[in-house]
Each structure stands twice: as C-alpha cells, then as structure tokens.
Design a protein around this motif. Sequence first.
Motif, PDB file in Angstrom:
ATOM      1  N   ARG A   1       9.076 -14.240 -10.070  1.00 33.95           N
ATOM      2  CA  ARG A   1       8.999 -13.673  -8.563  1.00 33.95           C
ATOM      3  C   ARG A   1       9.744 -14.523  -7.727  1.00 33.95           C
ATOM      4  O   ARG A   1      10.065 -13.909  -6.670  1.00 33.95           O
ATOM      5  N   PHE A   2      10.123 -15.507  -8.102  1.00 34.98           N
ATOM      6  CA  PHE A   2      10.956 -16.456  -7.199  1.00 34.98           C
ATOM      7  C   PHE A   2      12.258 -16.030  -6.938  1.00 34.98           C
ATOM      8  O   PHE A   2      12.994 -15.780  -5.874  1.00 34.98           O
ATOM      9  N   GLY A   3      12.863 -15.407  -8.084  1.00 36.65           N
ATOM     10  CA  GLY A   3      14.233 -14.800  -8.023  1.00 36.65           C
ATOM     11  C   GLY A   3      13.996 -13.460  -7.189  1.00 36.65           C
ATOM     12  O   GLY A   3      14.824 -13.222  -6.539  1.00 36.65           O
ATOM     13  N   PHE A   4      13.157 -12.814  -7.572  1.00 35.30           N
ATOM     14  CA  PHE A   4      12.967 -11.473  -6.791  1.00 35.30           C
ATOM     15  C   PHE A   4      12.693 -11.538  -5.604  1.00 35.30           C
ATOM     16  O   PHE A   4      12.850 -10.975  -4.439  1.00 35.30           O
ATOM     17  N   ARG A   5      11.687 -12.713  -5.030  1.00 36.66           N
ATOM     18  CA  ARG A   5      11.557 -12.961  -3.540  1.00 36.66           C
ATOM     19  C   ARG A   5      12.867 -12.865  -2.905  1.00 36.66           C
ATOM     20  O   ARG A   5      12.998 -12.245  -1.974  1.00 36.66           O
ATOM     21  N   ASP A   6      13.918 -13.661  -3.404  1.00 37.54           N
ATOM     22  CA  ASP A   6      15.144 -13.749  -2.472  1.00 37.54           C
ATOM     23  C   ASP A   6      15.832 -12.365  -2.518  1.00 37.54           C
ATOM     24  O   ASP A   6      16.461 -12.125  -1.330  1.00 37.54           O
ATOM     25  N   LEU A   7      15.801 -11.609  -3.620  1.00 33.83           N
ATOM     26  CA  LEU A   7      16.389 -10.289  -3.490  1.00 33.83           C
ATOM     27  C   LEU A   7      15.588  -9.385  -2.435  1.00 33.83           C
ATOM     28  O   LEU A   7      16.268  -8.692  -1.869  1.00 33.83           O
ATOM     29  N   PHE A   8      14.446  -9.329  -2.615  1.00 31.73           N
ATOM     30  CA  PHE A   8      13.578  -8.397  -1.789  1.00 31.73           C
ATOM     31  C   PHE A   8      13.842  -8.957  -0.230  1.00 31.73           C
ATOM     32  O   PHE A   8      13.880  -8.212   0.628  1.00 31.73           O
ATOM     33  N   ALA A   9      13.872 -10.397  -0.012  1.00 37.61           N
ATOM     34  CA  ALA A   9      13.897 -10.588   1.639  1.00 37.61           C
ATOM     35  C   ALA A   9      15.453 -10.427   1.855  1.00 37.61           C
ATOM     36  O   ALA A   9      15.347 -10.179   3.064  1.00 37.61           O
ATOM     37  N   ALA A  10      16.345 -10.468   1.166  1.00 38.46           N
ATOM     38  CA  ALA A  10      17.736  -9.866   1.365  1.00 38.46           C
ATOM     39  C   ALA A  10      17.966  -8.493   1.496  1.00 38.46           C
ATOM     40  O   ALA A  10      18.820  -8.115   2.123  1.00 38.46           O
ATOM     41  N   HIS A  11      16.785  -7.784   1.433  1.00 36.51           N
ATOM     42  CA  HIS A  11      17.247  -6.077   1.442  1.00 36.51           C
ATOM     43  C   HIS A  11      18.318  -5.776   0.747  1.00 36.51           C
ATOM     44  O   HIS A  11      18.931  -5.027   1.102  1.00 36.51           O
ATOM     45  N   ALA A  12      18.311  -6.393  -0.537  1.00 32.30           N
ATOM     46  CA  ALA A  12      19.484  -5.900  -1.345  1.00 32.30           C
ATOM     47  C   ALA A  12      19.306  -4.779  -2.090  1.00 32.30           C
ATOM     48  O   ALA A  12      20.195  -4.052  -2.588  1.00 32.30           O
ATOM     49  N   LEU A  13      17.911  -4.249  -2.589  1.00 32.49           N
ATOM     50  CA  LEU A  13      17.602  -3.083  -3.398  1.00 32.49           C
ATOM     51  C   LEU A  13      16.819  -2.166  -2.931  1.00 32.49           C
ATOM     52  O   LEU A  13      15.911  -2.470  -1.948  1.00 32.49           O
ATOM     53  N   ASP A  14      16.837  -0.982  -3.144  1.00 29.84           N
ATOM     54  CA  ASP A  14      15.917   0.098  -2.995  1.00 29.84           C
ATOM     55  C   ASP A  14      14.890   0.411  -4.280  1.00 29.84           C
ATOM     56  O   ASP A  14      13.967   0.537  -3.882  1.00 29.84           O
ATOM     57  N   ILE A  15      15.478  -0.074  -5.420  1.00 30.08           N
ATOM     58  CA  ILE A  15      14.612  -0.137  -6.678  1.00 30.08           C
ATOM     59  C   ILE A  15      14.664  -1.389  -7.602  1.00 30.08           C
ATOM     60  O   ILE A  15      15.974  -1.651  -7.800  1.00 30.08           O
ATOM     61  N   ALA A  16      13.715  -1.802  -7.800  1.00 28.68           N
ATOM     62  CA  ALA A  16      13.791  -2.982  -8.307  1.00 28.68           C
ATOM     63  C   ALA A  16      13.315  -2.711 -10.036  1.00 28.68           C
ATOM     64  O   ALA A  16      12.540  -1.843 -10.162  1.00 28.68           O
ATOM     65  N   GLN A  17      14.160  -3.529 -10.897  1.00 26.34           N
ATOM     66  CA  GLN A  17      14.330  -3.323 -12.150  1.00 26.34           C
ATOM     67  C   GLN A  17      14.186  -4.487 -13.056  1.00 26.34           C
ATOM     68  O   GLN A  17      14.806  -4.833 -13.830  1.00 26.34           O
ATOM     69  N   PRO A  18      13.014  -5.193 -13.050  1.00 24.93           N
ATOM     70  CA  PRO A  18      12.791  -6.240 -13.671  1.00 24.93           C
ATOM     71  C   PRO A  18      12.465  -5.770 -15.176  1.00 24.93           C
ATOM     72  O   PRO A  18      11.970  -4.725 -15.500  1.00 24.93           O
TER      73      PRO A  18
END
Length: 288
Positions: A158-175
């Motif tokens: 969740r910590f790696g994805f928190r940074d991705l989400f906060a950066a507004h880098a993705l429309d669709i997350a694919q963990p």
Amino acid sequence: MIQGLSGIDIALWDIKGKHFGVPVHQLLGGAARNEVAAYATGLYRRKSGDPLTYLPEEAAGYAAEGFRAVKLKVGFGIDEDAAATRAVRDAIGPDVALMVDANHAYDAVAAIRLGRLIERHDIAWFEEPVPPEDIAGYRAVRSALTIPIAGGECEFTRFGFRDLFAAHALDIAQPDTCAAGGLSECKKIADMSEAFGIRYNPHVWGTGIAIAASLQLLAVLPSHTPTSLAPLAPMLEFDRTEHPIRQAILKQPIEHATGMVRVPNGPGLGIDVDRGALARFAADQCGH
C-alpha cells in the motif's frame, strides 16, 4: 521478499477459509458478484510470420470465443505498433474492447507519439507506457492522451501505491495479488484506490492459484463509477498464451465461458492443488 510474503499471505487465507468452510471472498466481506468478465491476454510477437496477419487472426479467435476485451503487446517500434493496433481493431470490430501493453518499452516522448497515433482506435487503456520508476513520465503521458493509463504490476504494498496515487500517475491500478503483498495488502490497496477515484483491475500471471486468488479479490471489489446508471465491474486478466503448468496443477481447472469466469465458491480459494502434478513439474537440486 514481498512476493514471497504474498504467497504466504494467500496460503493463510486459504487455510482460514478451509478451516471455517467458507470461500475467501466471504471472509473479505462478501461477494458483490459471482462471475467476472475476463479479457484475453495474448497477441505476442512470434519468431516467424507477419504480425499484421497472425495478430488480427488471433484476436478474432478470442472474440469468437466470447471475450469482449483483448490486450495487445506493443513496444516494437511506434510505426509497427500503430499498424498492429489498427489491424487488430479492424479484426475484432468496434464492440470488443482493445487494450495495449508496452511493458515499459518507451520513454514519455515515444509513448505519447504512439498514443496519439492509436487514440482513434478506441483504446480501453495503455498499460505500462514508460518504466515504472518514471512517475513524471507517467504523468506526462496521462496528461497528453485521452487513453486511460494503467500500471502497477511492478509496484508493491500500500505504501508504494500510495505514492503512485498521490502523484496522480494512473487511471487504472494493476497490483498483482501474488506480488504486491497478497490478498491482505491488495484489499488495502483496492480500498485506497477507490478513495482516490482510481479504477482497479489486478494484474494476473502465473498458475491457477494466481487466478483463483485474484477472483476471490475481484468478487468483493466495488464497481467502477458505482453511482452511475451503468457501473463497470472490474475485469480478470485471463492469459491465453501457452503455459504447461498454469491449469495442470489444479484438480479442477478454472475456465471461461464466453468470456466470463465464475468465482470459485468452495472453501478457501475454492481450488485443490494436484500434488501429483507438482511432483511431475518439480526440479531436482541440479535444476533438471
């Protein structure tokens, strides 16, 4: 290390479900759906032949099987990718969704160039257009294109994805459920994804265990655009490439029916591993 922990976490959920005699999706809060639409992953380049011939033929075959979405591998040069995308779209028609996946083959300049050439073909998402570490590149590609940008199979916890989400880098997350931290962590990532308004479609690769674990999570995920009159359910990645181990290690393979896959409803992950198959595929200490 996180991938190893993911396997342990998934195994513990399976043990817990079998102990209580209920599927994992019940332990995760209850199923919102009992079947999931699958998209066909394939359309790789081959050692011989013309990709402008065999790729549209393969894609048309998936559409004929009932898949309503297919994913094309790109990353072989902008012009070749654009031509292949056009050929596949022509083969499957306008009613089958088409995604492209570059596996971070390009930098932002090239990814934007390719994206602008293929936007006209109604691309459902552009997956991993740039290297996963290039967050600024993801943002540049996302801001330049109307195609939704997907990624995250190379991110963890969740910590790696928190940074991705906060950066507004993705429309669709694919963990990847088997890599990003297992069911426990991926449920947290999914909840966080919903809070950020980012769609969640897990990356699925490997054996039938990975498929089963992903289906248990997909069963409980909320729909995209849930308050609209036509909410969109998350999709299952269904690998159609040759893989001798994938289904062989399950006593009951997980199959699709006209592009839909039922969520296993048995205890735990809802699958039983064929120990005999594991023995047949095992390697000795010399690697034979």
